[in-house]
Scaffold this motif. Sequence first.
Motif, PDB file in Angstrom:
ATOM      1  N   GLN A  47      49.798  38.846  42.865  1.00  0.00           N
ATOM      2  CA  GLN A  47      48.514  38.501  43.440  1.00  0.00           C
ATOM      3  C   GLN A  47      48.402  39.012  44.868  1.00  0.00           C
ATOM      4  N   THR A  48      47.169  39.377  45.246  1.00  0.00           N
ATOM      5  CA  THR A  48      46.894  39.718  46.630  1.00  0.00           C
ATOM      6  C   THR A  48      46.963  38.459  47.471  1.00  0.00           C
ATOM      7  N   SER A 311      42.065  44.203  44.174  1.00  0.00           N
ATOM      8  CA  SER A 311      41.734  42.973  43.463  1.00  0.00           C
ATOM      9  C   SER A 311      40.248  42.908  43.140  1.00  0.00           C
ATOM     10  N   TYR A 343      42.629  46.773  37.847  1.00  0.00           N
ATOM     11  CA  TYR A 343      42.982  46.060  39.078  1.00  0.00           C
ATOM     12  C   TYR A 343      44.293  45.304  38.910  1.00  0.00           C
ATOM     13  N   ALA A 345      44.809  42.185  40.475  1.00  0.00           N
ATOM     14  CA  ALA A 345      44.643  40.736  40.623  1.00  0.00           C
ATOM     15  C   ALA A 345      43.170  40.408  40.775  1.00  0.00           C
ATOM     16  N   ASP A 347      40.500  38.054  43.143  1.00  0.00           N
ATOM     17  CA  ASP A 347      40.323  37.216  44.326  1.00  0.00           C
ATOM     18  C   ASP A 347      39.949  35.812  43.881  1.00  0.00           C
TER      19      ASP A 347
END
Length: 394
Positions: A47-48, A311, A343, A345, A347
């Motif tokens: 994950q970002t 993301s 992508y 992840a 947001d």
Amino acid sequence: MNYAKTNHIGGSETARGKKAKTASRTARRVYALDAETQRRGRGAEGQTKGGSCGNASDGFLKVSFLPVLQQNKAVQAGKESEKMQNDFYASLDRLARHYGIMPMATRHLGFPYNTALALWDLQEKLKKSVGNFSELRVLQDSEKTYLTSEEKYHTGTTLYYIPIQPIYQMLKAPKRKMNAQLLLSVCAYLYHVAGIPYYREEGSYLYWLYEMHREWTEQEEDREEDERYIGEFDKAEFIGDFIAQKIFSPKNLTFFEKRLNDFKCLNAFDEECLDIAKNAFALFADYPNESIFRNAVVQDGDEDAETEEESISMEKYISFISHTRGWLYESIEESINNEFNEYGAMDEPTIIKCFDGNELTEDSLDFESRLFALLDDMCALLYNYKSNEDEYYN
């Protein structure tokens, strides 16, 4: 009831190619990224993260290890630093007070085992006591060492698309007009206050998708068949513009409370509509000025363009939509699926709290938790609404 649907990608079928077929599966109002692909693409790993606080460097300790002695270069460089330990435990005390937890006594143990064990203990307790807890870090800047916590509302890689055609159908059905007006007040709150994008507004993600698919359809050579599909776009635009006039009017928000008080339940469907409206009105009363994007992840200004695209932004998976049934939705759904799988992840609403001695706000994700639950109920209600929509469209 969870309407999320797992996405399985196979073959080379494109969104345009799908027009030649009738839908062979049931469309869902929500759409899950494939577990095998949702973190794939562009070399992204995991994950970002939300932006860090201050000018902190990378954490010198991580929380992914078990409470056994582990050292990295940063730890080895400062393994005898008394100041580092003092800062760490001062920050730990602030975090423990904030979350109301009792940390394990570890200061008497040797460094860095004591801090590693303390972090592991904190993480396990935060997982149990903080519903939206995501991550715990130790950061070190030029002056001090301190802890940060990350709270995140996990959306479950789900599309929150609210179909408006069922509301149009209710408006045209005398027995459902009161239901429609009540739900229009809910939609007015979601649009004006919560900030949910509307698919007929230029600049919205779904507006672009509808326009792109219409252009593809109009370019096909089989004009006779394409005219039938173009009718789907005409219908989506007509109903979308009609409902937009209702939702965009502030009157539907002004009359919200009165409609709640005047609404009479005659069956289970009425009760479900009323429950959703009550939850929406309570959320409006508790958070009269809060948008669903208030805690959206904001990329740091010094990140390059490629990083910023790693993301899926929230406005892409939260929106009003024409409908979540039929060929048109399935065609758009497939395009979304293909794009999102590029992508790494999604947001999600995120709060990062720094326990560095500065004043700490009492921010929480209570609003997001209640709002996403409301969206889930609203989408499920409208998806399951049964009516002969062709009877009302002319």
